[in-house]
Design an enzyme around this catalytic site. Structure first.
Site, PDB file in Angstrom:
ATOM      1  N   CYS A 145      -6.030   2.038   5.827  1.00  0.00           N
ATOM      2  CA  CYS A 145      -6.624   0.787   6.283  1.00  0.00           C
ATOM      3  C   CYS A 145      -5.990   0.404   7.621  1.00  0.00           C
ATOM      4  O   CYS A 145      -4.989   1.003   8.032  1.00  0.00           O
ATOM      5  CB  CYS A 145      -6.402  -0.309   5.236  1.00  0.00           C
ATOM      6  N   HIS A 152       0.854  -1.187   0.000  1.00  0.00           N
ATOM      7  CA  HIS A 152       0.000   0.000   0.000  1.00  0.00           C
ATOM      8  C   HIS A 152       0.890   1.238   0.000  1.00  0.00           C
ATOM      9  O   HIS A 152       2.053   1.188   0.429  1.00  0.00           O
ATOM     10  CB  HIS A 152      -0.897   0.013   1.233  1.00  0.00           C
ATOM     11  N   CYS A 194      -2.187  -0.220   7.389  1.00  0.00           N
ATOM     12  CA  CYS A 194      -1.404   0.998   7.207  1.00  0.00           C
ATOM     13  C   CYS A 194      -1.434   1.862   8.462  1.00  0.00           C
ATOM     14  O   CYS A 194      -0.413   2.443   8.847  1.00  0.00           O
ATOM     15  CB  CYS A 194      -1.902   1.778   5.997  1.00  0.00           C
ATOM     16  N   GLU A 201       1.000   3.891   1.864  1.00  0.00           N
ATOM     17  CA  GLU A 201       1.534   4.297   3.161  1.00  0.00           C
ATOM     18  C   GLU A 201       2.694   3.400   3.587  1.00  0.00           C
ATOM     19  O   GLU A 201       3.711   3.887   4.092  1.00  0.00           O
ATOM     20  CB  GLU A 201       0.428   4.262   4.234  1.00  0.00           C
TER      21      GLU A 201
END
Length: 154
Positions: free
Chosen positions: A81, A51, A84, A53
């Site tokens: 999420c 992801h 993250c 992040e």
């Protein structure tokens, strides 16, 4: 609009253009300077943890030579999420700025509500089975680490 969120949006658009894995971007800033930026690369890397992040945190940690990013802030195009958010927490980042909410991204197919259901103990067994076994055996490893001289808590 915030200049760093604009950079995160540029990253998200780069991810869309390259079809790497979704419309998400993140930027890590320290003392007004961009340390790292990334977009989601789940599909490109075949890595469900890639992801924006997470990738930005990995890069910032590499650049700064530390897992401790407490002097930094992160800008994300969407509410992180749980994975993250946990990475942001463990990196000790003290400020999170985000654009869209998790409800917004769920509307386009990125629905992480099952994760919240599992955390609350409300997930149906057929969705995901979560089993706690051999707590004492696993606690023994924790106790072994705790007795270790010079251990470093992070």
């Amino acid at each position: 609009m915030n200049e760093f969120l604009m950079i995160a949006l540029e990253e998200a658009r780069a991810g869309i253009e390259s079809d790497d894995g979704g419309p998400f971007g993140a930027v890590i800033v320290r003392e007004g300077a961009v340390i790292s930026k990334a977009h989601n690369e789940v599909l490109k890397r075949n890595d469900p943890t890639a992801h924006a992040e997470i990738l930005a945190i990995r890069e910032a940690s590499s650049v700064l030579g530390s897992f401790d990013l407490s002097t930094c802030e992160i800008y994300s195009t969407s509410q992180p999420c749980p994975m993250c958010f946990a990475a942001i927490f463990w990196a000790r980042i003290r400020r999170l700025v985000y654009g869209t909410t998790r409800e917004d991204v769920a509307e386009i197919g990125f629905d992480d509500s099952l994760i919240y259901d599992v955390i609350r103990g409300e997930a149906e067994a057929e969705e995901m089975e979560v089993v706690n076994v051999d707590r004492e055996g696993c606690r023994a490893v924790l106790e072994e680490w705790e007795r270790r001289p010079g251990r470093r808590v992070y």
